[in-house]
Design an enzyme around this catalytic site. Structure first.
Site, mmCIF file in Angstrom:
data_model
loop_
_atom_site.group_PDB
_atom_site.id
_atom_site.type_symbol
_atom_site.label_atom_id
_atom_site.label_comp_id
_atom_site.label_asym_id
_atom_site.label_seq_id
_atom_site.Cartn_x
_atom_site.Cartn_y
_atom_site.Cartn_z
ATOM 1 C CG ASP A 1 30.361 44.211 26.247
ATOM 2 O OD1 ASP A 1 30.815 44.225 27.410
ATOM 3 O OD2 ASP A 1 30.180 45.250 25.581
ATOM 4 N N GLY B 1 28.381 43.370 33.330
ATOM 5 C CA GLY B 1 28.201 44.437 34.313
ATOM 6 C C GLY B 1 26.788 45.004 34.268
ATOM 7 N NE ARG B 2 26.642 47.241 29.171
ATOM 8 C CZ ARG B 2 26.962 47.232 27.882
ATOM 9 N NH1 ARG B 2 26.203 47.866 27.007
ATOM 10 N NH2 ARG B 2 28.040 46.597 27.478
ATOM 11 N NE ARG C 1 31.871 46.273 36.313
ATOM 12 C CZ ARG C 1 31.447 46.435 35.053
ATOM 13 N NH1 ARG C 1 30.374 47.177 34.810
ATOM 14 N NH2 ARG C 1 32.079 45.884 34.055
ATOM 15 C CG HIS D 1 32.543 39.802 35.697
ATOM 16 N ND1 HIS D 1 32.328 40.198 34.396
ATOM 17 C CD2 HIS D 1 33.059 40.884 36.339
ATOM 18 C CE1 HIS D 1 32.706 41.467 34.257
ATOM 19 N NE2 HIS D 1 33.137 41.904 35.428
ATOM 20 C CB SER E 1 40.446 43.317 26.157
ATOM 21 O OG SER E 1 40.281 44.408 27.049
ATOM 22 C CB THR E 2 45.711 44.181 26.012
ATOM 23 O OG1 THR E 2 45.020 44.730 24.889
ATOM 24 C CG2 THR E 2 46.411 42.905 25.571
ATOM 25 C CD1 TRP F 1 45.740 43.991 31.125
ATOM 26 C CD2 TRP F 1 45.895 43.281 33.235
ATOM 27 N NE1 TRP F 1 46.147 42.683 31.103
ATOM 28 C CE2 TRP F 1 46.257 42.217 32.382
ATOM 29 C CE3 TRP F 1 45.919 43.061 34.626
ATOM 30 C CZ2 TRP F 1 46.629 40.959 32.858
ATOM 31 C CZ3 TRP F 1 46.303 41.807 35.089
ATOM 32 C CH2 TRP F 1 46.649 40.772 34.213
ATOM 33 C CG LEU G 1 33.433 23.124 20.348
ATOM 34 C CD1 LEU G 1 32.777 23.834 19.159
ATOM 35 C CD2 LEU G 1 32.531 23.285 21.581
#
Ligand code: IPE
Ligand code: IPE
Ligand code: MG
Length: 235
Positions: A12, A15-16, A25, A29, A57-58, A61, A123
Site C-alpha cells: 500500500d 499514491g501517497r 498516482r 504504481h 483487490s476486488t 475496480w 521461492l
C-alpha cells in the site's frame, strides 16, 4: 524464532508516495511495480519460501477507469519480466483471485507464467489480482455446493482442511507474517481465512520505499514475537 516461511504483503501507499513528490498516482504504481522484483530477491536471500503480494483487490475496480487500466498494464508488464526473474531465481509464480474478469490476453499470460515457472520451488511468488477474501470464500462455497449436488462430496466430510483445499491458496501454507506498508492498519479483504494465526507487522514506509532493509526489519520483528497458537509458552 526462525525466519518466516511465508510472508504476505499488502503493498500500500503508491499514491501517497507519488503525491509527496508532486507526481501523478500512476508514477507511484510504476515505482511500486519496480519494487516487486527487489523484494523477491531480498526475500529469497533471507530464506523466505513463500511471498504473497496483494496487487489488485476486488474493491479496486471502484477507482477511476484510467487508474485501473494503468494498473492492469503495469501488472501485465511485470508478469513478462517475472518470467525472466523466475528462471534466474528458481521462482514459481502463481496468481490468486478471480481472473475471469481480466482480459483474455492477460489471462493467457498468467497461465503461461504459471506453467513455465511450475518447475521451480526455491521461492513461491503468489500475486493476488482481482482478489478479495470474501469473494474467494464465496467461490469456494459455490464449488463445495456443486460437488455435494453432484454426489462427489458428503456434507459430513467438510472439515477445515477440506475447505482450505477449495480456496485459491490451496497450494500454500498459511502466512506466518502479514506486512502492510504505508501506515494503514486493516486487512482490506486480504486472506481473511488464511491469516487466522499470522503475526501482523505495520510500517509507515510506503511500498515503493519498502526495500531489503525494511523487509529485514519486518523479519526481525517477527523473530521476536511469541507465537502460541492458543497454547502456553514452554519456559
Ligand atoms: C497500493 O497503493 C496499490 C494498489 C492498491 C493497487 P495505493 O494506490 O492504494 O496508494 P495510496 O493508498 O492511495 O497511497
Ligand atoms: C489494498 O489497498 C489493496 C491492495 C494493496 C492491492 P487499498 O489501498 O485498496 O485499501 P484501502 O482502500 O485503503 O482499504
Ligand atoms: Mg491504498
Amino acid at each position: 524464532m526462525s525466519v518466516p516461511e511465508h510472508i504476505a504483503i499488502i503493498m500500500d501507499g503508491n499514491g501517497r508516495w507519488a503525491k509527496k513528490r508532486g507526481l501523478p498516482r500512476n508514477a507511484g504504481h510504476t515505482a511500486g511495480a519496480k519494487n516487486v522484483e527487489n523484494i523477491c530477491v531480498a526475500a529469497k536471500k533471507l530464506g523466505v519460501k513463500y511471498l504473497t503480494l496483494y496487487a489488485l483487490s476486488t474493491e479496486n475496480w471502484s477507482r477511476p477507469e484510467a487508474e485501473v487500466r494503468a494498473l492492469m498494464r503495469l501488472l501485465s508488464g511485470y508478469l513478462d519480466k517475472a518470467i525472466k526473474t523466475a528462471h534466474e531465481n528458481q521462482m514459481h509464480i502463481r496468481v490468486i483471485g478471480d481472473i475471469s474478469r481480466l482480459d483474455q490476453k492477460f489471462q493467457r499470460q498468467i497461465s503461461e507464467a504459471e506453467r513455465v515457472s511450475s518447475v521451480y520451488s526455491d521461492l513461491n511468488l503468489t500475486i493476488a489480482i482481482n482478489y478479495g477474501s470474501r469473494d474467494e470464500i464465496v467461490r469456494a462455497m459455490r464449488h463445495v455446493a456443486e460437488d455435494i449436488k453432484a454426489g462427489t462430496l458428503l456434507p459430513e466430510a467438510i472439515t477445515e482442511e477440506l475447505f482450505d483445499s477449495y480456496l485459491d491458496t490451496k497450494e500454500l501454507p498459511a502466512p506466518d507474517l502479514l506486512v502492510r506498508t504505508s501506515g494503514e492498519q486493516r486487512l482490506s479483504n486480504y486472506l481473511l481465512w488464511q491469516v487466522a494465526y499470522s503475526e501482523f507487522y505495520f510500517t509507515p514506509v510506503p511500498w515503493p520505499d519498502f526495500d531489503e532493509k525494511e523487509l529485514a526489519k519486518a523479519v526481525d520483528a517477527y523473530e521476536n514475537r511469541d507465537r502460541r497458537y492458543g497454547g502456553i509458552r514452554e519456559e
